[in-house]
Write a protein that holds these residues in place. Structure first.
Motif, PDB file in Angstrom:
ATOM      1  N   VAL A   2      25.380   1.871  47.592  1.00 18.42           N
ATOM      2  CA  VAL A   2      24.667   2.432  46.444  1.00 18.42           C
ATOM      3  C   VAL A   2      25.670   3.000  45.435  1.00 18.42           C
ATOM      4  CG1 VAL A   2      23.123   4.267  45.702  1.00 18.42           C
ATOM      5  CG2 VAL A   2      22.605   2.955  47.763  1.00 18.42           C
ATOM      6  N   GLN A   3      25.447   2.651  44.183  1.00 21.34           N
ATOM      7  CA  GLN A   3      26.288   3.190  43.110  1.00 21.34           C
ATOM      8  C   GLN A   3      25.402   3.783  42.026  1.00 21.34           C
ATOM      9  OE1 GLN A   3      28.882  -0.190  42.052  1.00 21.34           O
ATOM     10  NE2 GLN A   3      30.524   0.830  43.168  1.00 21.34           N
ATOM     11  N   LEU A   4      25.856   4.887  41.484  1.00 27.87           N
ATOM     12  CA  LEU A   4      25.139   5.609  40.439  1.00 27.87           C
ATOM     13  C   LEU A   4      26.088   5.794  39.258  1.00 27.87           C
ATOM     14  CD1 LEU A   4      23.779   8.425  42.776  1.00 27.87           C
ATOM     15  CD2 LEU A   4      22.549   6.374  42.077  1.00 27.87           C
ATOM     16  N   VAL A   5      25.619   5.437  38.058  1.00 23.33           N
ATOM     17  CA  VAL A   5      26.447   5.566  36.862  1.00 23.33           C
ATOM     18  C   VAL A   5      25.664   6.334  35.811  1.00 23.33           C
ATOM     19  CG1 VAL A   5      27.720   4.379  35.060  1.00 23.33           C
ATOM     20  CG2 VAL A   5      27.642   3.415  37.368  1.00 23.33           C
ATOM     21  N   ILE A  33      13.456   8.931  46.376  1.00 24.44           N
ATOM     22  CA  ILE A  33      13.283  10.232  45.746  1.00 24.44           C
ATOM     23  C   ILE A  33      14.544  10.485  44.926  1.00 24.44           C
ATOM     24  CG2 ILE A  33      12.948  12.705  46.078  1.00 24.44           C
ATOM     25  CD1 ILE A  33      11.721  12.014  48.823  1.00 24.44           C
ATOM     26  N   MET A  34      14.341  10.757  43.624  1.00 23.96           N
ATOM     27  CA  MET A  34      15.452  10.877  42.693  1.00 23.96           C
ATOM     28  C   MET A  34      15.626  12.331  42.288  1.00 23.96           C
ATOM     29  SD  MET A  34      14.138   7.851  40.104  1.00 23.96           S
ATOM     30  CE  MET A  34      13.477   9.135  39.067  1.00 23.96           C
ATOM     31  N   MET A  51      12.022  13.418  40.991  1.00 24.15           N
ATOM     32  CA  MET A  51      10.874  12.518  40.866  1.00 24.15           C
ATOM     33  C   MET A  51      10.695  11.826  42.209  1.00 24.15           C
ATOM     34  SD  MET A  51       9.916   9.338  38.343  1.00 24.15           S
ATOM     35  CE  MET A  51       9.003  10.290  37.133  1.00 24.15           C
ATOM     36  N   TYR A  52       9.492  11.926  42.765  1.00 27.64           N
ATOM     37  CA  TYR A  52       9.172  11.262  44.022  1.00 27.64           C
ATOM     38  C   TYR A  52       8.765   9.814  43.756  1.00 27.64           C
ATOM     39  CZ  TYR A  52       9.317  15.969  45.854  1.00 27.64           C
ATOM     40  OH  TYR A  52       9.725  17.226  46.209  1.00 27.64           O
ATOM     41  N   SER A  53       8.693   9.025  44.830  1.00 30.12           N
ATOM     42  CA  SER A  53       8.388   7.606  44.675  1.00 30.12           C
ATOM     43  C   SER A  53       6.997   7.384  44.091  1.00 30.12           C
ATOM     44  CB  SER A  53       8.534   6.873  46.003  1.00 30.12           C
ATOM     45  OG  SER A  53       7.741   7.483  46.998  1.00 30.12           O
ATOM     46  N   LEU A  97      20.206  10.286  44.843  1.00 30.07           N
ATOM     47  CA  LEU A  97      19.053   9.815  45.604  1.00 30.07           C
ATOM     48  C   LEU A  97      19.076  10.483  46.967  1.00 30.07           C
ATOM     49  CD1 LEU A  97      19.319   6.001  44.804  1.00 30.07           C
ATOM     50  CD2 LEU A  97      18.048   7.764  43.551  1.00 30.07           C
ATOM     51  N   VAL A  98      17.940  11.018  47.379  1.00 31.33           N
ATOM     52  CA  VAL A  98      17.885  11.770  48.629  1.00 31.33           C
ATOM     53  C   VAL A  98      18.329  10.919  49.816  1.00 31.33           C
ATOM     54  CG1 VAL A  98      16.333  12.922  50.239  1.00 31.33           C
ATOM     55  CG2 VAL A  98      16.139  13.359  47.783  1.00 31.33           C
ATOM     56  N   ARG A  99      17.903   9.656  49.832  1.00 28.97           N
ATOM     57  CA  ARG A  99      18.233   8.779  50.958  1.00 28.97           C
ATOM     58  C   ARG A  99      19.726   8.500  51.048  1.00 28.97           C
ATOM     59  NH1 ARG A  99      14.717   3.418  51.528  1.00 28.97           N
ATOM     60  NH2 ARG A  99      13.162   5.053  51.281  1.00 28.97           N
ATOM     61  N   TYR A 100      20.407   8.609  49.891  1.00 29.41           N
ATOM     62  CA  TYR A 100      21.846   8.337  49.829  1.00 29.41           C
ATOM     63  C   TYR A 100      22.547   9.570  49.256  1.00 29.41           C
ATOM     64  CZ  TYR A 100      19.915   3.669  50.246  1.00 29.41           C
ATOM     65  OH  TYR A 100      19.204   2.569  50.666  1.00 29.41           O
TER      66      TYR A 100
END
Length: 114
Positions: A2-5, A33-34, A51-53, A97-100
């Motif tokens: 996972v990458q976030l920019v 979940i963001m 923000m939830y899914s 992201l909560v999962r990551y």
């Protein structure tokens, strides 16, 4: 992987607005979940919005009514619309992201100053 920019930060006068973007790769954004966080100089990283899914949102009191979290599923991108900015909003802003939760981007600098 996972990458976030993050992007969209800048210098803005008090009362102004900015929209931050967070482009996500390696996972489908809509099932996650963001969160948005920020870190001001000399301070610890601070949680500010979720923000939830299912699309429901949550905000800390200091940004409630001024900031709005959203996402574009087609672009796999999350956003933070920031209105009525104050000098105390100055910070580096990060998405997560909560999962990551161990994956972080480089952040984007927001400076609110006249």
């Amino acid at each position: 992987q996972v990458q976030l920019v993050e992007s969209g930060g800048g210098l803005v006068q008090p009362g102004g607005a900015l929209r931050l973007s967070c482009r996500v790769s390696g996972t489908i954004l809509s099932i996650n979940i963001m969160n948005w966080y920020r870190q001001a100089p000399g301070k610890q990283r601070e949680y500010i919005a979720t923000m939830y899914s299912d699309g429901t949102t949550n905000y800390v009191d200091s940004v409630k009514g001024r900031f709005t979290i959203s996402r574009d599923n087609a672009k796999n991108t999350m956003y933070l619309q920031m209105n009525s900015l104050r000098p105390e909003d100055t910070a580096v802003y990060y998405c997560n992201l909560v999962r990551y939760r161990d994956s972080w981007g480089q952040g984007t600098q927001v400076t609110v100053s006249s």
